[in-house]
Design a protein around this motif. Structure first.
Motif, short mmCIF file in Angstrom:
data_model
loop_
_atom_site.label_atom_id
_atom_site.label_comp_id
_atom_site.label_asym_id
_atom_site.label_seq_id
_atom_site.Cartn_x
_atom_site.Cartn_y
_atom_site.Cartn_z
N ASN A 25 68.61 35.46 41.39
CA ASN A 25 69.24 36.51 42.17
C ASN A 25 68.90 36.43 43.66
OD1 ASN A 25 70.32 37.71 39.79
ND2 ASN A 25 68.31 38.62 39.38
N GLN A 26 67.69 35.99 43.95
CA GLN A 26 67.24 35.97 45.36
C GLN A 26 66.05 35.04 45.48
OE1 GLN A 26 66.61 39.91 46.89
NE2 GLN A 26 65.90 39.21 48.89
N SER A 27 65.85 34.49 46.69
CA SER A 27 64.66 33.68 46.95
C SER A 27 64.09 34.05 48.32
CB SER A 27 64.99 32.18 46.91
OG SER A 27 65.93 31.84 47.90
N GLU A 28 62.79 34.01 48.40
CA GLU A 28 62.10 34.38 49.63
C GLU A 28 61.05 33.32 49.94
OE1 GLU A 28 58.86 37.79 51.12
OE2 GLU A 28 59.66 37.78 49.08
N ARG A 29 61.13 32.74 51.13
CA ARG A 29 60.14 31.71 51.48
C ARG A 29 58.80 32.37 51.75
NH1 ARG A 29 60.96 26.34 55.23
NH2 ARG A 29 58.90 25.45 54.79
N ILE A 30 57.73 31.76 51.22
CA ILE A 30 56.38 32.28 51.39
C ILE A 30 55.45 31.13 51.77
CG2 ILE A 30 56.66 34.24 49.82
CD1 ILE A 30 55.36 32.62 47.63
N HIS A 31 54.27 31.49 52.26
CA HIS A 31 53.29 30.46 52.64
C HIS A 31 52.71 29.82 51.39
CE1 HIS A 31 50.12 28.37 54.76
NE2 HIS A 31 49.24 28.90 53.94
N GLY A 32 52.57 28.47 51.42
CA GLY A 32 52.04 27.83 50.22
C GLY A 32 51.55 26.42 50.42
N ASP A 34 50.37 22.78 52.98
CA ASP A 34 50.70 21.97 54.15
C ASP A 34 51.93 21.08 53.95
OD1 ASP A 34 48.45 22.87 55.65
OD2 ASP A 34 47.17 21.56 54.45
N ILE A 35 52.20 20.64 52.73
CA ILE A 35 53.23 19.61 52.55
C ILE A 35 54.45 20.11 51.79
CG2 ILE A 35 51.56 17.73 52.66
CD1 ILE A 35 51.74 17.52 49.63
N ASN A 36 54.41 21.32 51.26
CA ASN A 36 55.51 21.83 50.44
C ASN A 36 56.18 23.04 51.07
OD1 ASN A 36 54.88 20.03 48.19
ND2 ASN A 36 53.11 21.34 47.83
N GLU A 37 57.47 23.17 50.82
CA GLU A 37 58.14 24.45 51.03
C GLU A 37 57.92 25.28 49.77
OE1 GLU A 37 62.30 24.18 52.06
OE2 GLU A 37 61.99 22.16 52.84
N THR A 38 57.61 26.54 49.92
CA THR A 38 57.33 27.37 48.75
C THR A 38 58.13 28.66 48.81
OG1 THR A 38 55.36 28.23 49.89
CG2 THR A 38 55.03 26.43 48.34
N TYR A 39 58.58 29.09 47.63
CA TYR A 39 59.45 30.26 47.53
C TYR A 39 59.05 31.12 46.34
CZ TYR A 39 62.62 27.64 50.60
OH TYR A 39 63.17 26.94 51.65
N ARG A 40 59.28 32.39 46.50
CA ARG A 40 59.26 33.32 45.38
C ARG A 40 60.72 33.55 45.00
NH1 ARG A 40 56.06 39.12 45.30
NH2 ARG A 40 56.65 39.78 43.18
N ILE A 41 61.08 33.20 43.79
CA ILE A 41 62.46 33.38 43.36
C ILE A 41 62.55 34.50 42.34
CG2 ILE A 41 63.24 31.06 43.93
CD1 ILE A 41 62.89 30.23 41.07
N GLN A 42 63.50 35.37 42.54
CA GLN A 42 63.72 36.50 41.64
C GLN A 42 64.83 36.15 40.67
OE1 GLN A 42 64.46 39.96 44.07
NE2 GLN A 42 62.61 39.66 45.29
N THR A 43 64.53 36.29 39.38
CA THR A 43 65.51 35.97 38.34
C THR A 43 65.66 37.16 37.40
OG1 THR A 43 64.10 35.13 36.54
CG2 THR A 43 64.49 33.65 38.41
N ASN A 44 66.64 37.04 36.51
CA ASN A 44 66.84 38.07 35.50
C ASN A 44 65.71 38.12 34.49
OD1 ASN A 44 67.98 35.47 34.77
ND2 ASN A 44 68.63 36.44 32.87
N GLU A 45 64.83 37.10 34.49
CA GLU A 45 63.68 37.07 33.59
C GLU A 45 62.36 37.23 34.35
OE1 GLU A 45 63.48 36.81 30.16
OE2 GLU A 45 65.63 37.22 30.20
N GLY A 46 62.43 37.78 35.56
CA GLY A 46 61.24 38.01 36.33
C GLY A 46 61.07 37.01 37.47
N ASP A 47 60.02 37.21 38.27
CA ASP A 47 59.78 36.35 39.43
C ASP A 47 59.15 35.03 39.02
OD1 ASP A 47 60.77 38.44 40.86
OD2 ASP A 47 58.91 38.91 41.92
N MET A 48 59.48 33.99 39.77
CA MET A 48 58.92 32.66 39.56
C MET A 48 58.54 32.07 40.91
SD MET A 48 61.60 31.24 36.69
CE MET A 48 62.01 32.27 35.26
#
Length: 292
Positions: A25-32, A34-48
């Motif tokens: 449903n949605q994704s939000e970039r977060i700190h995670g 030095d070498i990776n892009e990291t995201y919190r993704i919201q789904t119908n089965e909870g956050d990942m």
């Protein structure tokens, strides 16, 4: 927000893995890191939690991390994010795991953390190493099996990093020769112990306080090695309370002389950091080498 191509790919992979239709449903970039892009993704089965990096530059990195997370989870001795899927699309590698919510430390947080690490180190196998090479940071970590920890540490850890540092002109010929001499001394410096399952990169940036007030570990560089490696890593950048060490020692005492071996065990991660980040770690390496 992640792009639509990746979103469709992730939905398909996660739906197959979890055997339920996953809709992002949605994704939000977060700190995670030095070498990776990291995201919190919201789904119908909870956050990942999602990691992305360059598939060509770091081949197989997330496949190995997925495997390492699963290895740690299978032992059921400490909280580890559940790995949910990995793959490649449009030149990017991805890894999806369970999203771990943060909490406040329980009163016995450090004692519980130490006990969990001790239980992790009680997991063993017949040889030092692991079934595959993996990564520590963005550097390939060799895990060729050996029956001797001293031989493993020399040929899979110190000598490969020494060559990388020398090729980058980050160490001198004299430093290189000193490390080679040290490797010949390793059998007399390390006490014999059975191989222990290690996190492999256990510093303060690779654990968090979970919602239950206990430690959760992540970003592993898993292998079976000498348990003093994990403990020396915890001391390299600080962030671990003294209660952690007292409790670990009470549960699973270290062999005499462990204090003198801290620098010896830190030599590997310091060489990793020297190769990755440059000369600020050189003096620490020189100081350790002078002690042997």
């Amino acid at each position: 927000m992640i792009d639509e191509v990746l979103q469709r790919e992730l939905s398909a992979v996660l739906s197959a893995q979890l055997r339920v239709k996953i809709q992002i449903n949605q994704s939000e970039r977060i700190h995670g890191g030095d070498i990776n892009e990291t995201y919190r993704i919201q789904t119908n089965e909870g956050d990942m939690f999602l990691k992305l990096n360059n598939a060509r530059r770091y081949p197989g990195m997330f496949a190995r991390e997925y495997d390492g997370l699963q290895e740690l989870r299978d032992k059921n001795v400490i909280a580890v994010p559940r790995p949910l899927g990995f793959g490649e699309t449009a030149g990017k590698s991805y890894l999806v795991t369970e999203f771990m919510a943060k909490g406040a430390a329980s009163p016995d947080f450090w004692e519980n953390f130490a006990a969990s690490v001790a239980r992790l180190h009680q997991q063993t196998q017949p040889f030092f190493g692991y079934r595959d090479a993996n990564y520590i940071g963005s550097i390939k970590q060799y895990n060729t099996p050996y029956n001797s920890w001293a031989v493993f540490y020399a040929f899979n850890r110190l000598l490969p990093l020494m060559r990388m540092a020398y090729d980058q002109q980050a160490i001198t010929t004299a430093d290189k020769e000193q490390i080679e001499r040290l490797c010949k001394k390793l059998p007399e410096l390390f006490p014999e112990e059975p191989p222990a399952l290690l996190h492999g990169d256990l510093w303060s940036g690779n654990f968090m306080i979970g919602a239950n007030g206990k430690a959760c570990i992540f970003d592993p560089a898993v292998y079976y090695g000498h348990r003093e490696m994990d403990l020396a890593m915890t001391r390299l950048f600080g962030g671990f309370d003294t209660r952690f060490y007292y409790t670990y020692q009470a549960i699973m005492p270290l062999a005499p002389g462990w204090q003198q071996r801290i620098g010896l065990c830190q030599l590997y991660p310091l060489l990793v950091h020297l190769v990755l980040f440059g000369g600020s770690y050189y003096n620490d390496i020189k100081e350790i080498l002078q002690g042997f």
